[in-house]
Design a protein around this motif. Structure first.
Motif, PDB file in Angstrom:
ATOM      1  N   LEU A  25      23.508 -43.274 -12.776  1.00 25.40           N
ATOM      2  CA  LEU A  25      23.608 -42.271 -13.849  1.00 25.40           C
ATOM      3  C   LEU A  25      24.648 -42.687 -14.889  1.00 25.40           C
ATOM      4  CD1 LEU A  25      23.254 -38.998 -11.749  1.00 25.40           C
ATOM      5  CD2 LEU A  25      21.577 -39.991 -13.319  1.00 25.40           C
ATOM      6  N   VAL A  26      25.740 -43.277 -14.427  1.00 23.60           N
ATOM      7  CA  VAL A  26      26.751 -43.785 -15.367  1.00 23.60           C
ATOM      8  C   VAL A  26      26.101 -44.846 -16.266  1.00 23.60           C
ATOM      9  CG1 VAL A  26      28.877 -45.123 -15.576  1.00 23.60           C
ATOM     10  CG2 VAL A  26      28.752 -43.269 -13.904  1.00 23.60           C
ATOM     11  N   PHE A  27      25.319 -45.726 -15.643  1.00 20.26           N
ATOM     12  CA  PHE A  27      24.606 -46.767 -16.394  1.00 20.26           C
ATOM     13  C   PHE A  27      23.614 -46.150 -17.384  1.00 20.26           C
ATOM     14  CE2 PHE A  27      20.615 -49.223 -16.555  1.00 20.26           C
ATOM     15  CZ  PHE A  27      21.056 -50.371 -17.204  1.00 20.26           C
ATOM     16  N   LEU A  28      22.830 -45.185 -16.908  1.00 18.51           N
ATOM     17  CA  LEU A  28      21.798 -44.573 -17.764  1.00 18.51           C
ATOM     18  C   LEU A  28      22.407 -43.806 -18.940  1.00 18.51           C
ATOM     19  CD1 LEU A  28      19.222 -43.280 -15.101  1.00 18.51           C
ATOM     20  CD2 LEU A  28      18.891 -45.117 -16.776  1.00 18.51           C
ATOM     21  N   SER A  29      23.630 -43.286 -18.721  1.00 20.15           N
ATOM     22  CA  SER A  29      24.258 -42.486 -19.786  1.00 20.15           C
ATOM     23  C   SER A  29      24.652 -43.342 -20.994  1.00 20.15           C
ATOM     24  CB  SER A  29      25.478 -41.744 -19.254  1.00 20.15           C
ATOM     25  OG  SER A  29      26.537 -42.651 -19.006  1.00 20.15           O
ATOM     26  N   LEU A  76      31.345 -34.896  -7.529  1.00 16.87           N
ATOM     27  CA  LEU A  76      30.583 -35.875  -8.320  1.00 16.87           C
ATOM     28  C   LEU A  76      31.478 -36.550  -9.354  1.00 16.87           C
ATOM     29  CD1 LEU A  76      27.297 -33.812  -8.846  1.00 16.87           C
ATOM     30  CD2 LEU A  76      27.585 -35.796  -7.339  1.00 16.87           C
ATOM     31  N   LYS A  77      32.361 -35.770  -9.955  1.00 14.01           N
ATOM     32  CA  LYS A  77      33.311 -36.320 -10.944  1.00 14.01           C
ATOM     33  C   LYS A  77      34.172 -37.406 -10.286  1.00 14.01           C
ATOM     34  CE  LYS A  77      36.894 -36.790 -13.745  1.00 14.01           C
ATOM     35  NZ  LYS A  77      36.844 -37.921 -14.672  1.00 14.01           N
ATOM     36  N   ASP A  78      34.586 -37.151  -9.042  1.00 19.12           N
ATOM     37  CA  ASP A  78      35.434 -38.128  -8.357  1.00 19.12           C
ATOM     38  C   ASP A  78      34.691 -39.437  -8.124  1.00 19.12           C
ATOM     39  OD1 ASP A  78      38.152 -38.116  -7.620  1.00 19.12           O
ATOM     40  OD2 ASP A  78      37.641 -38.226  -5.505  1.00 19.12           O
ATOM     41  N   ILE A  79      33.403 -39.341  -7.855  1.00 21.35           N
ATOM     42  CA  ILE A  79      32.603 -40.554  -7.640  1.00 21.35           C
ATOM     43  C   ILE A  79      32.334 -41.254  -8.977  1.00 21.35           C
ATOM     44  CG2 ILE A  79      30.401 -41.480  -6.800  1.00 21.35           C
ATOM     45  CD1 ILE A  79      30.214 -39.106  -4.934  1.00 21.35           C
ATOM     46  N   MET A  80      32.046 -40.454 -10.001  1.00 18.67           N
ATOM     47  CA  MET A  80      31.601 -41.051 -11.273  1.00 18.67           C
ATOM     48  C   MET A  80      32.746 -41.530 -12.143  1.00 18.67           C
ATOM     49  SD  MET A  80      28.261 -39.018 -12.547  1.00 18.67           S
ATOM     50  CE  MET A  80      27.116 -38.254 -11.431  1.00 18.67           C
ATOM     51  N   GLY A  81      33.962 -41.108 -11.830  1.00 13.77           N
ATOM     52  CA  GLY A  81      35.109 -41.627 -12.565  1.00 13.77           C
ATOM     53  C   GLY A  81      35.131 -41.239 -14.022  1.00 13.77           C
ATOM     54  N   TYR A  95      30.224 -33.334 -25.500  1.00 16.82           N
ATOM     55  CA  TYR A  95      30.343 -34.560 -24.717  1.00 16.82           C
ATOM     56  C   TYR A  95      29.004 -35.243 -24.475  1.00 16.82           C
ATOM     57  CZ  TYR A  95      34.849 -32.405 -23.484  1.00 16.82           C
ATOM     58  OH  TYR A  95      36.078 -31.813 -23.525  1.00 16.82           O
ATOM     59  N   LYS A  96      27.913 -34.741 -25.089  1.00 16.91           N
ATOM     60  CA  LYS A  96      26.608 -35.226 -24.624  1.00 16.91           C
ATOM     61  C   LYS A  96      26.365 -36.703 -24.916  1.00 16.91           C
ATOM     62  CE  LYS A  96      23.871 -33.663 -28.541  1.00 16.91           C
ATOM     63  NZ  LYS A  96      22.828 -32.774 -29.026  1.00 16.91           N
ATOM     64  N   ARG A  97      27.158 -37.298 -25.772  1.00 12.99           N
ATOM     65  CA  ARG A  97      26.982 -38.738 -25.983  1.00 12.99           C
ATOM     66  C   ARG A  97      27.703 -39.560 -24.921  1.00 12.99           C
ATOM     67  NH1 ARG A  97      23.952 -40.024 -30.126  1.00 12.99           N
ATOM     68  NH2 ARG A  97      23.597 -38.336 -31.583  1.00 12.99           N
ATOM     69  N   GLY A  98      28.600 -38.915 -24.202  1.00 14.75           N
ATOM     70  CA  GLY A  98      29.174 -39.553 -23.024  1.00 14.75           C
ATOM     71  C   GLY A  98      28.455 -38.986 -21.820  1.00 14.75           C
ATOM     72  N   LEU A  99      29.063 -39.085 -20.666  1.00 14.60           N
ATOM     73  CA  LEU A  99      28.458 -38.501 -19.469  1.00 14.60           C
ATOM     74  C   LEU A  99      29.293 -37.295 -19.077  1.00 14.60           C
ATOM     75  CD1 LEU A  99      26.386 -38.654 -17.193  1.00 14.60           C
ATOM     76  CD2 LEU A  99      27.975 -40.125 -15.948  1.00 14.60           C
ATOM     77  N   SER A 100      28.678 -36.120 -19.096  1.00 11.41           N
ATOM     78  CA  SER A 100      29.439 -34.927 -18.726  1.00 11.41           C
ATOM     79  C   SER A 100      28.840 -34.281 -17.478  1.00 11.41           C
ATOM     80  CB  SER A 100      29.474 -33.934 -19.878  1.00 11.41           C
ATOM     81  OG  SER A 100      28.172 -33.480 -20.159  1.00 11.41           O
ATOM     82  N   ILE A 101      29.717 -33.629 -16.729  1.00  5.35           N
ATOM     83  CA  ILE A 101      29.302 -32.858 -15.562  1.00  5.35           C
ATOM     84  C   ILE A 101      29.690 -31.410 -15.849  1.00  5.35           C
ATOM     85  CG2 ILE A 101      29.667 -32.444 -13.091  1.00  5.35           C
ATOM     86  CD1 ILE A 101      30.556 -35.397 -12.881  1.00  5.35           C
TER      87      ILE A 101
END
Lengths: 227, 227
Positions: A25-29, A76-81, A95-101
């Motif tokens: 998901l980090v990659f896809l974002s 999830l935030k802890d995993i995704m950094g 934040y939608k251009r970055g990755l938000s939770i």
């Protein structure tokens, strides 16, 4: 346009597979606008345990279960950094251009848009959020491949729906992996939803990029079921 | 002056005894100013399970555990009915003539006054809140009678302390039912704390009314331990 991806709580049962999904998901974002909504998982299971034990009211249990989503969102935030926590809809849009939770408690406690029952889980809550963000797609990442004609664990002849309408899901009162309220909110908000396995993150990429793959599309408009 | 009563999460293991405690607290709130702080209990246990499984950071686990206190606070509210939920210190001060239950997340996330580790549990958090409210007494209602010379489950000769100083607890590094950080915060804030069984609600009444009974008083000033 942003897509909302709900990460089902049951995916936390397998650590390495959830970590792999988060990395994807980090990659896809980097190439897609995506916003994450957490499920409830083991945290919501604990709420349900105390709901049964103390015969709690549905109003209180609803709030406790939404806090369970916040807890899973923090995990999830802890995993995704690098993901950013969003506490309200404006944060998420910003934040939608970055990755938000999205941690949904603040949104849900103030707007309180959905009925208070176990029919409304994080599936419906993520649909409400997706609609509020005017999202293009709602993707429910679960620990199953999609919606089946019958329970694939019990029936070897069960077939996956490539496509099914929300109305059909309501009419047939089908037992499936989605919550009972979701089809109604999809129709009301005219939102297309995809049920896809979070254990195969490349399928989420397929949904985002409009490619055929193994998943179920739920249409908000009437359509013929497609196997 | 208000007294802060923390209701330990482990008391939720026995439904009828927790309900009896809650009823007594509603009764006591008619003649004493009391404010409830929830423990974490089974909700915090779930956080700890995922903390271990995903090797989460202490910062994230601290937040998740504080949300567990909110969840337990909502459960207590459902049992107590007439209690009012307090989301910040001003709310708690305003409601202190009625019965209020503090949901600590808003306070703790904004002020963030304590270290982020499992040494800091709802014991220390309730001490911080008691100090902020200038409470007369901090009462920790637990599933044990008080602090013992050794583990009473393993040692039949274990004796309960009637009184012990926070400094003594620090010095002896005693294994007890309170969290490791609590003695420090009691000394720093000069707060007297009572460890008492929530399974015997009449003992909480004794503490509130300054009567001798079975419980342990922790003094913030140096004092000789009293058995």
């Amino acid at each position: 346009m942003v897509s909302v991806i709900k990460i089902g709580g049951s995916l936390a049962e397998d650590r390495s597979s959830l970590v792999r999904l988060c990395q994807k998901l980090v990659f896809l974002s980097k190439k897609h606008e995506v916003t994450i909504v957490p499920g409830g998982g083991g945290f919501a299971d604990t709420v349900r345990y105390f709901y049964d034990k103390f015969r709690l009211s549905d109003d209180i249990a609803h709030k406790m279960a939404i806090l369970a989503m916040d807890q899973y969102g923090l995990l999830l935030k802890d995993i995704m950094g690098e993901a950013i926590l969003a506490y309200d809809l404006d944060d998420a849009l910003q934040y939608k251009r970055g990755l938000s939770i999205i941690l949904p408690s603040k949104i849900m406690f103030s707007l309180d848009p959905l009925e208070h029952s176990w029919n409304v889980t994080s599936d419906s809550i993520s649909a409400f959020i997706a609609s509020s963000l005017k999202a293009e797609k709602l993707i429910l990442a679960k620990d199953v491949d999609g919606i089946f004609t019958s329970d694939p664990m019990k029936d070897s002849k069960a077939k996956i729906f490539k496509r099914i309408s929300a109305k059909n899901l309501l009419k047939e009162n089908m037992k499936s992996c989605i919550d009972g309220f979701l089809p109604r909110i999809l129709i009301e908000k005219q939102l297309t939803c995809y049920v896809v396995s979070g254990k195969h993150p490349e399928r989420i990429e397929s949904v985002l990029e409009g490619r055929r793959d193994l998943y179920t599309e739920i249409t908000p408009y009437p359509s013929r079921a497609l196997l």
